[in-house]
Motif scaffolding. Structure first.
Motif, short mmCIF file in Angstrom:
data_model
loop_
_atom_site.label_atom_id
_atom_site.label_comp_id
_atom_site.label_asym_id
_atom_site.label_seq_id
_atom_site.Cartn_x
_atom_site.Cartn_y
_atom_site.Cartn_z
N VAL A 118 0.84 -1.20 0.00
CA VAL A 118 0.00 0.00 0.00
C VAL A 118 0.88 1.25 0.00
CG1 VAL A 118 -1.77 1.30 1.25
CG2 VAL A 118 -1.89 -1.20 1.14
N VAL A 119 0.55 2.19 -0.88
CA VAL A 119 1.29 3.44 -0.99
C VAL A 119 0.39 4.57 -0.53
CG1 VAL A 119 2.40 5.04 -2.58
CG2 VAL A 119 2.59 2.58 -2.95
N SER A 120 0.88 5.42 0.37
CA SER A 120 0.13 6.60 0.81
C SER A 120 0.92 7.84 0.48
CB SER A 120 -0.09 6.57 2.33
OG SER A 120 -0.71 5.37 2.72
N GLY A 121 0.24 8.84 -0.05
CA GLY A 121 0.92 10.10 -0.37
C GLY A 121 0.02 10.91 -1.28
N LYS A 122 -0.14 12.19 -0.94
CA LYS A 122 -1.04 13.07 -1.68
C LYS A 122 -0.73 13.07 -3.17
CE LYS A 122 -4.36 15.19 0.35
NZ LYS A 122 -5.68 14.86 -0.20
N GLN A 123 -1.72 12.73 -3.97
CA GLN A 123 -1.65 12.86 -5.43
C GLN A 123 -0.44 12.17 -6.03
OE1 GLN A 123 -4.04 14.85 -7.72
NE2 GLN A 123 -5.03 13.74 -6.07
N HIS A 124 -0.20 10.94 -5.59
CA HIS A 124 0.87 10.17 -6.23
C HIS A 124 0.35 9.57 -7.54
CE1 HIS A 124 -1.05 7.04 -3.63
NE2 HIS A 124 -0.97 6.36 -4.74
N THR A 125 1.29 9.21 -8.40
CA THR A 125 0.92 8.55 -9.65
C THR A 125 1.59 7.18 -9.70
OG1 THR A 125 2.79 9.51 -10.82
CG2 THR A 125 0.72 10.71 -10.93
N ILE A 126 0.99 6.30 -10.47
CA ILE A 126 1.46 4.92 -10.55
C ILE A 126 1.75 4.58 -12.00
CG2 ILE A 126 0.69 2.53 -10.28
CD1 ILE A 126 -0.53 3.34 -7.71
N SER A 127 2.90 3.98 -12.23
CA SER A 127 3.27 3.59 -13.59
C SER A 127 3.59 2.10 -13.62
CB SER A 127 4.47 4.44 -14.00
OG SER A 127 5.16 3.84 -15.05
N HIS A 128 2.72 1.34 -14.26
CA HIS A 128 2.92 -0.10 -14.37
C HIS A 128 3.91 -0.37 -15.49
CE1 HIS A 128 -0.51 -1.38 -11.75
NE2 HIS A 128 -0.87 -0.14 -12.01
N VAL B 119 5.98 4.15 -8.37
CA VAL B 119 5.14 5.16 -7.74
C VAL B 119 5.94 6.46 -7.66
CG1 VAL B 119 3.93 5.82 -5.65
CG2 VAL B 119 3.97 3.43 -6.37
N SER B 120 5.34 7.56 -8.11
CA SER B 120 5.98 8.87 -7.99
C SER B 120 5.08 9.78 -7.17
CB SER B 120 6.18 9.52 -9.36
OG SER B 120 6.89 8.67 -10.21
N GLY B 121 5.68 10.50 -6.24
CA GLY B 121 4.90 11.43 -5.42
C GLY B 121 5.74 11.86 -4.24
N LYS B 122 5.78 13.15 -3.99
CA LYS B 122 6.60 13.72 -2.92
C LYS B 122 6.32 13.04 -1.58
CE LYS B 122 9.68 16.77 -3.78
NZ LYS B 122 11.03 16.37 -3.37
N GLN B 123 7.36 12.49 -1.00
CA GLN B 123 7.32 11.97 0.37
C GLN B 123 6.20 10.97 0.60
OE1 GLN B 123 9.56 12.97 3.35
NE2 GLN B 123 10.65 12.76 1.41
N HIS B 124 6.05 10.05 -0.33
CA HIS B 124 5.07 8.99 -0.10
C HIS B 124 5.67 7.93 0.83
CE1 HIS B 124 7.21 7.45 -3.76
NE2 HIS B 124 7.22 6.36 -3.04
#
Lengths: 154, 154
Positions: A118-128, B119-124
């Protein structure tokens, strides 16, 4: 990607949220472009490995939707995306994939599931990172948005 | 988790960055607490599935380190964590896990690798949903920090 391969994941997501959190999601229009990315605040990811199948699944929730699901499941709304919300998202991810695994095994597609992350972080993006088809399925409900992504190697 | 299970992942990471980006990482003190989380700006994740092994790996980089690796690999520093950086992180994740897979197969631990997800995102933060051991290994170099996490079900 064939519809009969994707549908078990969709029905898994809809069933899990309906059963566990009395939340009805409405599917939007699928996207297939490689450049499309889903943005969200908390995501569950799971890897799939089988003799003919190698891929990854992600389910990404807006914070508001994740908190609402948690509230409907346990009766209290968390104030933030804490460890309990992460566990809940991991469990939902596992259930969506387990549901699809059962359905697809009956159709002759066998795969094993890795443990969810599980990834938590505001407005993250995911690239498969696959060289085969990617599909992004948006869902919406009163509490916010979710995006389901299912991706496989050729 | 036994050291001979973790070491192939560590040597994979060190070798890959040394070879591909002339970057020498120095390992820090491993953490084993369930509550420890690695924070970073771009992460590669991969699932592992085998008859006796089910788990997940993540490698999380600070933005500065990811951009420096990219600069050393292609000769130009990207201005942000773009799609090319994500592809590079996915490739590194694949190579670390592939390296360990080969080593561990020789020791009798067989597993298949899912496709990587970035996953990309500041400080996730990343939460591996396993009921077995979790290990977080910090690494440092002149360009920033990285965290390698390896987690397995019982």
């Amino acid at each position: 990607m064939k519809a009969d391969f994707v549908n078990p994941f969709i029905s898994g997501l809809l069933n899990v949220l309906e059963t566990m959190a009395q939340t009805t999601l409405t599917p939007g229009k699928p996207k297939k472009k490689q450049s499309d990315v889903a943005k969200g605040d908390v995501s569950g990811l799971i890897g799939m490995v089988g003799p003919e199948v190698r891929g990854s699944l992600s389910i990404t929730f807006d914070e508001s939707l994740a908190l609402t699901i948690m509230e409907r499941m346990v009766g209290e709304r968390p104030t933030s995306l804490d460890a309990e919300v992460a566990d809940m998202v991991g469990e939902i991810t596992n259930m969506i994939c387990g549901n699809a695994k059962r359905d697809l095994a009956e159709k002759g597609y066998e795969f094993g599931m890795a443990t969810p992350v599980v990834v938590s972080g505001k407005q993250h993006t995911i690239s498969h990172q696959v060289d085969g088809p990617k599909i992004i399925l948006p869902f919406i409900c009163d509490a916010g948005q979710a995006h389901l992504e299912i991706c496989f190697d050729q």
